[in-house]
Scaffold this motif. Structure first.
Motif, mmCIF file in Angstrom:
data_model
loop_
_atom_site.group_PDB
_atom_site.id
_atom_site.type_symbol
_atom_site.label_atom_id
_atom_site.label_comp_id
_atom_site.label_asym_id
_atom_site.label_seq_id
_atom_site.Cartn_x
_atom_site.Cartn_y
_atom_site.Cartn_z
ATOM 1 N N ILE A 66 -5.304 -7.023 10.449
ATOM 2 C CA ILE A 66 -4.440 -7.120 9.545
ATOM 3 C C ILE A 66 -4.511 -5.974 8.317
ATOM 4 O O ILE A 66 -5.483 -5.991 7.526
ATOM 5 C CB ILE A 66 -4.471 -8.463 8.876
ATOM 6 C CG1 ILE A 66 -4.346 -9.352 10.082
ATOM 7 C CG2 ILE A 66 -3.346 -8.696 7.917
ATOM 8 C CD1 ILE A 66 -4.358 -11.013 9.570
ATOM 9 N N ALA A 67 -3.593 -5.202 8.279
ATOM 10 C CA ALA A 67 -3.498 -4.192 7.077
ATOM 11 C C ALA A 67 -3.493 -4.620 5.974
ATOM 12 O O ALA A 67 -2.604 -5.740 5.548
ATOM 13 C CB ALA A 67 -2.537 -3.155 7.746
ATOM 14 N N PRO A 68 -4.033 -4.097 4.671
ATOM 15 C CA PRO A 68 -3.760 -4.365 3.425
ATOM 16 C C PRO A 68 -2.146 -4.266 3.127
ATOM 17 O O PRO A 68 -1.539 -3.549 3.860
ATOM 18 C CB PRO A 68 -4.533 -3.286 2.613
ATOM 19 C CG PRO A 68 -5.546 -2.896 3.606
ATOM 20 C CD PRO A 68 -4.711 -2.829 4.951
ATOM 21 N N ASN A 69 -1.541 -5.225 2.125
ATOM 22 C CA ASN A 69 -0.424 -5.324 1.961
ATOM 23 C C ASN A 69 -0.048 -4.295 0.878
ATOM 24 O O ASN A 69 -1.124 -3.394 0.226
ATOM 25 C CB ASN A 69 -0.056 -6.661 1.183
ATOM 26 C CG ASN A 69 0.172 -7.622 2.191
ATOM 27 O OD1 ASN A 69 0.737 -7.476 3.242
ATOM 28 N ND2 ASN A 69 -0.123 -8.830 1.959
ATOM 29 N N LEU A 70 1.062 -3.697 0.724
ATOM 30 C CA LEU A 70 1.476 -2.616 -0.105
ATOM 31 C C LEU A 70 2.016 -3.288 -1.566
ATOM 32 O O LEU A 70 2.844 -4.259 -1.466
ATOM 33 C CB LEU A 70 2.728 -1.938 0.173
ATOM 34 C CG LEU A 70 2.339 -0.999 1.466
ATOM 35 C CD1 LEU A 70 3.596 -0.317 1.913
ATOM 36 C CD2 LEU A 70 1.092 -0.275 1.590
ATOM 37 N N VAL A 71 1.249 -3.078 -2.708
ATOM 38 C CA VAL A 71 1.622 -3.495 -3.912
ATOM 39 C C VAL A 71 1.269 -5.080 -4.156
ATOM 40 O O VAL A 71 0.577 -5.487 -5.139
ATOM 41 C CB VAL A 71 3.116 -3.129 -4.531
ATOM 42 C CG1 VAL A 71 3.214 -3.701 -5.876
ATOM 43 C CG2 VAL A 71 3.367 -1.972 -4.178
ATOM 44 N N LEU A 72 1.841 -5.922 -3.448
ATOM 45 C CA LEU A 72 1.565 -7.123 -3.685
ATOM 46 C C LEU A 72 1.055 -8.081 -2.691
ATOM 47 O O LEU A 72 1.120 -7.817 -1.418
ATOM 48 C CB LEU A 72 2.901 -8.022 -4.101
ATOM 49 C CG LEU A 72 3.748 -7.628 -5.274
ATOM 50 C CD1 LEU A 72 5.171 -8.265 -4.999
ATOM 51 C CD2 LEU A 72 3.072 -8.042 -6.478
ATOM 52 N N GLY A 73 0.089 -8.974 -2.981
ATOM 53 C CA GLY A 73 -0.456 -10.056 -1.872
ATOM 54 C C GLY A 73 -1.719 -9.569 -1.128
ATOM 55 O O GLY A 73 -1.887 -8.413 -0.872
ATOM 56 N N GLU A 74 -2.744 -10.369 -1.306
ATOM 57 C CA GLU A 74 -4.236 -10.077 -0.733
ATOM 58 C C GLU A 74 -3.937 -10.560 0.910
ATOM 59 O O GLU A 74 -3.470 -11.266 1.158
ATOM 60 C CB GLU A 74 -5.363 -10.751 -1.291
ATOM 61 C CG GLU A 74 -5.661 -10.147 -2.608
ATOM 62 C CD GLU A 74 -6.940 -10.475 -3.216
ATOM 63 O OE1 GLU A 74 -7.614 -11.642 -2.613
ATOM 64 O OE2 GLU A 74 -7.314 -10.140 -4.332
#
Length: 307
Positions: A194-202
């Protein structure tokens, strides 16, 4: 009538086009002038292989430049939007661009290795008829080497060519460990987890890892841990989101390294191709010859006789 959502996207796209006009003029695209490959006594289909792969490599770098320009323009659009509107705009226009850019450093490193290996192999075939048409991946099912083996083969092929050390050192800077860490291992997580989100949300709140067991026991007078034993460990982690402004700076630095790598590669290619006999040229053939003073570790090593 257009919905409020559609109006938001339309206005954002108009802003993007205005910024795009300025961002697209930052630096020129790479040229496709490869005339130095013409009129040489190439082996079999060597000229087609070298020219086509050089063209594709150029396409990839020009495509990356274009994507970075688009990303930079969208960052300017997003800079004056509130959180919810920015989220809608990112979802519609930006995330796919960022995803492609964040994959480029790793893919370009492999592309450089594969294309350079193929090209210098064809050049050696064109220079020396006794050179064997064989690569390490030929015996593999699927024909792909893992990165470390691919780069080891490339080093063996190019190590005696002019500026080869500069080229190989630049190649190692692409997708290096620091870049991977700074971008939160995005490319690897996006490909396999699962990739990191962009800007918002861990993401990845709960972690599962295999670690050295830590249970201690008393053996005689000594307190010892279990040797060679591991255990499953669960914990709370969390991968933070990626900041778009920081990420584009890191990605642009990688693009600049790739451009420099391309420039050096092209110089090496031009120097080595110049040693191939011209189609209309008579006389002795310039060739790659085995150096009598070289210690051989992994097959024959070669030296280029440049004019």
């Amino acid at each position: 009538m257009a919905s409020e959502h559609s109006k938001l996207l339309l206005k954002a796209y108009e802003e993007y086009l205005n910024h795009r006009d300025h961002c697209s003029n930052e630096s020129p695209y790479l040229s496709y002038d490869f005339k130095f490959l013409n009129n040489k006594k190439w082996s079999l289909m060597a000229e087609k292989i070298v020219s086509n792969e050089l063209r594709e490599l150029t396409n990839l770098l020009n495509r990356w430049k274009s994507l970075l320009s688009k990303w930079r323009s969208w960052n300017l659009v997003l800079s004056n939007k509130d959180e919810m509107n920015a989220w809608h705009i990112r979802s519609e226009f930006v995330e796919s661009i960022v995803n492609q850019c964040l994959f480029y450093p790793s893919s370009m490193r492999d592309n450089f290795s594969s294309i350079a290996t193929s090209s210098f192999h064809q050049i050696k075939l064109s220079l020396d008829r006794s050179y064997k048409d064989s690569l390490d991946e030929d015996s593999l099912k699927g024909g792909f080497l893992m990165r470390s083996k691919k780069e080891k083969q490339l080093k063996r092929l190019v190590s005696v060519f002019p500026e080869s050390e500069i080229f190989l050192n630049l190649l190692k800077k692409l997708n290096n460990s620091q870049y991977v860490k700074d971008t939160l291992d995005y490319r690897n997580l996006a490909s396999h987890s699962i990739a990191p989100n962009l800007v918002l949300g861990e993401t990845n709140f709960v972690t599962r890892t295999i670690e050295q067991a830590t249970k201690m026991s008393l053996i005689g007078d000594n307190l010892c841990g279990p040797v060679g034993k591991t255990s499953v460990v669960y914990g709370f982690g969390g991968t933070p989101p990626i900041n778009l402004e920081e990420a584009i700076k890191l990605n642009y630095e990688q693009y600049q390294i790739a451009r420099e790598c391309y420039t050096v590669y092209l110089r090496i290619l031009m120097a080595t191709v110049s040693t191939i006999e011209n189609v209309a040229q008579s006389g002795s053939r310039r060739s790659l010859t085995s150096s009598p003073h070289t210690t051989h570790h992994a097959g024959p090593q070669w030296a280029v006789h440049l004019p």
